[in-house]
Design a protein around this motif. Structure first.
Motif, mmCIF file in Angstrom:
data_model
loop_
_atom_site.group_PDB
_atom_site.id
_atom_site.type_symbol
_atom_site.label_atom_id
_atom_site.label_comp_id
_atom_site.label_asym_id
_atom_site.label_seq_id
_atom_site.Cartn_x
_atom_site.Cartn_y
_atom_site.Cartn_z
ATOM 1 N N THR A 93 -18.774 36.766 40.938
ATOM 2 C CA THR A 93 -17.600 35.995 39.974
ATOM 3 C C THR A 93 -16.505 36.364 40.560
ATOM 4 N N GLU A 95 -12.442 36.159 39.425
ATOM 5 C CA GLU A 95 -11.651 36.322 38.231
ATOM 6 C C GLU A 95 -10.171 36.451 38.112
ATOM 7 N N ARG A 107 -11.779 40.348 41.796
ATOM 8 C CA ARG A 107 -10.428 39.862 41.205
ATOM 9 C C ARG A 107 -9.491 39.432 41.928
ATOM 10 N N VAL A 114 -7.428 30.486 41.010
ATOM 11 C CA VAL A 114 -8.521 30.316 40.140
ATOM 12 C C VAL A 114 -8.637 29.008 39.349
ATOM 13 N N ARG A 141 -12.458 32.064 35.096
ATOM 14 C CA ARG A 141 -13.225 32.621 36.178
ATOM 15 C C ARG A 141 -14.170 31.523 36.814
#
Length: 470
Positions: A93, A95, A107, A114, A141
């Protein structure tokens, strides 16, 4: 004697800072120096600028200088353990957040990035060592599949070759560096992270006419708008480092050739940069592949080739310049060089000045002129003539020292600062003195001169004159 046509750019750094080393580099063949604002304090660049100007004055050379701005640096955030492992084909993922990442969660402190991502977009990390492809899109995300796995550490760089990122090419740091560089009196500003012509126009609004702008082509989105970007800029750089991360390696030589041809047609100087003689950071000689790489850029008609780490931190900066000079001269002395060099680049929508420059080159070739002299206040006349790649080279006579320094990046041009002329007789007299002082012509050789009448008015190139050297 005919001088070298393709110019050499050297990056400043600890290996080239010493005043005596600068003089040796200029004498070895450096035409222009690069101040890299990605490294070091601004005050260091100020000292380098002063040292370059002093060395140029001591050697009598019109040496150009450009400030290379860092541009935005898109990076991943921090990780709780300092790094995470990315495994092939697993889903991770991404984000938008400033919080630390963790296994399976990357992140990014760049919400605009994003938000711009779509399914199918590719992200490359750490100079392309790791890669993921977006498979799902959510509000804040995205999820992505790992294509190339490995260890991803804190704040490694991110490249997104498939997407234009809605970020300005100028960060706040860049704007401060830009103002500082202009106060130093640099001749060009090199703009990083160019994605479209608006990036160049934004920089132009800040630079005005205080310096030229070099658009660094390092992103695929810039290739899609290359004509508009080249038209908006004063010069272009084939920035193969970042371009090689965002493009498949087999596409970089094709992109290089395309950029050179577009820049040539527009009459903009084009620099080929990055990894030209990389092994000479440590070794005293280059590899055969590196020599061939430099030669290819020269055969393609590049205005300049650039040394980066080789002259900034390398063990043999002077040797790197000397070998670059030897490679260029060997190519330009090849009987096949002129046969393959793209010429007749004047566009269909040519101006009178374009036509004069093209005609002057044809005349110089047909009657075997020893030199082609261009009177130029802004440099545009010399640029037009250089675009046509005359066999005899170009002498750019200008009353403006800043113009002489800018012409240091232009193929085949040897610039001299001289007072403006007021009549045809004085025009011929000064041209005659120039070719004799530069030893490019002997008595009774023919020389072509182009200028604008009435004299002293920029942008009025309309005259060709042929004379024999006295």
């Amino acid at each position: 004697m005919r001088s070298r046509d393709c110019k050499i750019v050297a990056t400043m750094g600890p290996a080239s800072d010493a005043p005596d080393r600068l003089i040796m580099l200029i004498e070895a063949g450096v035409d222009c120096f690069r101040l890299n604002f990605s490294h070091g304090a601004r005050e260091d660049q100020g000292k380098r600028m002063a040292a370059i100007r002093a060395a140029a004055e001591q050697t009598g050379a019109h040496v150009g200088v450009f400030a290379d701005l860092q541009g935005p640096k898109i990076r991943v955030g921090m990780f709780k353990d300092g790094q995470i492992a990315l495994k092939f084909n697993e889903t991770v993922t991404l984000e938008a957040s400033n919080e630390p990442g963790e296994p399976g969660l990357i992140r990014l402190p760049h919400p605009e990035l994003v938000n711009a991502l779509e399914i199918g977009d590719v992200l490359k990390f750490d100079d392309g060592k790791l890669q993921v492809t977006v498979t799902e899109r959510h509000r804040t995300r995205v999820k992505a599949r790992v294509d190339f796995g490995g260890t991803l550490k804190n704040q490694k760089g991110v490249n997104v070759p498939t997407r234009r990122i809605p970020i300005s090419a100028l960060t706040e740091k860049d704007k401060e560096d830009l103002a500082y560089a202009l106060d130093l009196g640099v001749d060009y500003i090199a703009l990083s992270f160019v994605q479209h012509s608006d990036d160049v126009k934004e920089a132009r609004a800040l630079v005005g006419d205080r310096a030229g702008i070099i658009a660094k082509i390092e992103k695929p989105s810039a290739l899609d708008e290359i004509d508009a970007i080249v038209d908006a800029a004063d010069a272009v750089m084939v920035a193969r480092g970042d371009l090689g991360v965002e493009l498949p390696p087999e596409q970089v030589p094709i992109a290089q050739r395309k950029i050179i041809r577009v820049a040539r047609a527009a009459g903009r100087p084009v620099i080929v940069a990055t990894h030209m003689l990389e092994s000479m950071v440590d070794a005293p000689t280059p590899t055969r592949a590196e020599a061939s790489d430099v030669a290819t850029a020269v055969y393609q008609g590049a205005d300049a080739v650039m040394l980066s780490a080789e002259s900034a931190v390398g063990r043999h900066p002077q040797s790197a310049v000397a070998i670059m000079d030897r490679i260029i001269r060997a190519v330009e002395g090849d009987a096949e060089y002129w046969a393959g060099l793209p010429r007749d680049m004047t566009p269909p929508q040519a101006t009178t000045a374009d036509a004069i420059a093209l005609s002057a080159r044809h005349i110089a070739d047909v009657i075997g002129c020893a030199a082609l002299v261009a009177y130029t206040a802004t440099g545009s006349t010399a640029l037009r003539v250089a675009r046509e790649r005359p066999r005899c080279g170009v002498i750019g006579l200008t009353p403006v020292p800043a113009t002489a320094r800018k012409l240091a990046l232009v193929w085949g041009v040897r610039a001299m600062v001289t007072e403006d002329v007021s009549n045809v007789e004085e025009m011929v007299e000064k041209a005659n003195a120039a070719v004799r002082s530069l030893a490019v012509a002997e008595v009774d050789d023919r020389v072509a001169v182009i200028a604008g009448i009435p004299f002293g008015r920029a942008g009025k190139t309309n005259t060709i004159r042929i004379f024999r050297v006295e």
